[in-house]
Scaffold this active site. Sequence first.
Site: not given
Length: 324
Positions: A74-76
């Site tokens: 996940e990059c958020t």
Amino acid sequence: MDFIDLYCGAGFGARGAVAGGGVARLAVDIWQAATATYQCNFPEAHVITSSVDDVEPRRFDPALGADLLLTSPECTSHSLARGNRPADETSLETAISFMPWVDHFRPRWIVIENVARLRAWDRYASLCDQVARRGYEVSECLLNAADFGAPQARKRLFMICGRESSPPTVDALYPVHAPRRTARDIVDSDGTWRTTPLYSKRRAEATVERAERAIAELGRGVPFLIVYYTSDRAGGWQSLDQPLRTITTVDRFGLVTWDGNEPRLRMLQPPELLRAMGADRHLLDVGSRRDKVKLCGNGICSPVMQRIVECLRDIDNRVAREAA
């Protein structure tokens, strides 16, 4: 080159890996729309809908992933796109949650994809150290999908890790002699999609202001894109003669076309976004329109992963020839 795909999304990265000579064997993602899309595109793969943390890698034959492990945590919480919201530490931790998979499968190659700001994470050095202590050499490559033939300017960090051979560097991945594609290459201009007048009572004032800045620059009668959710100095619009700016997980691009002297507006549609991901042959039939936009925004541009896997196969083939 068999590969395992963690945080696999809809499989755009896998589409590139397959084009580069890979075979999808096992994929994991927590989002059902993503795994259903992945399974539709790669029916030969074993696809699991679950958190990566909740899947025990020892369930599987270690030979299954001996070639390549792909992981796109996940990059958020690493991205500027989250705005002023505080980072979610659980989301951040996904960047290192694949280590048990490395320990079990011991793949020759690992490719970790994320936003460039992953390097600003206070545990990034620990991530690199954990990979190195497992016997891998790490090559950090900041790659722009537009340089690899995708019609999208999407810059991402690819950590390419090799256990038995040195991984390719940025210089080895470039140059790519692919045609420079632009936003004009992805839009449907045949009237397929319904448009509405730009100047309407329901139109947001900020949208009209973006459009008028573009018209003042380009002149009347020239199509262009309005770019929403942006804080840069580009005026909130872009020309069709440049690669599409980075697709996000929400509707971001409005296409302005002309009916005579009247400007009309519509949002870019999932098939157009799919082309911008460089995954023209991918099936995107699962979920709502919003789901499909999000699937594209979460994805890896296929041509980039294709180039990486081609390079890894070239290295493996060279090593095999030298050993023969």
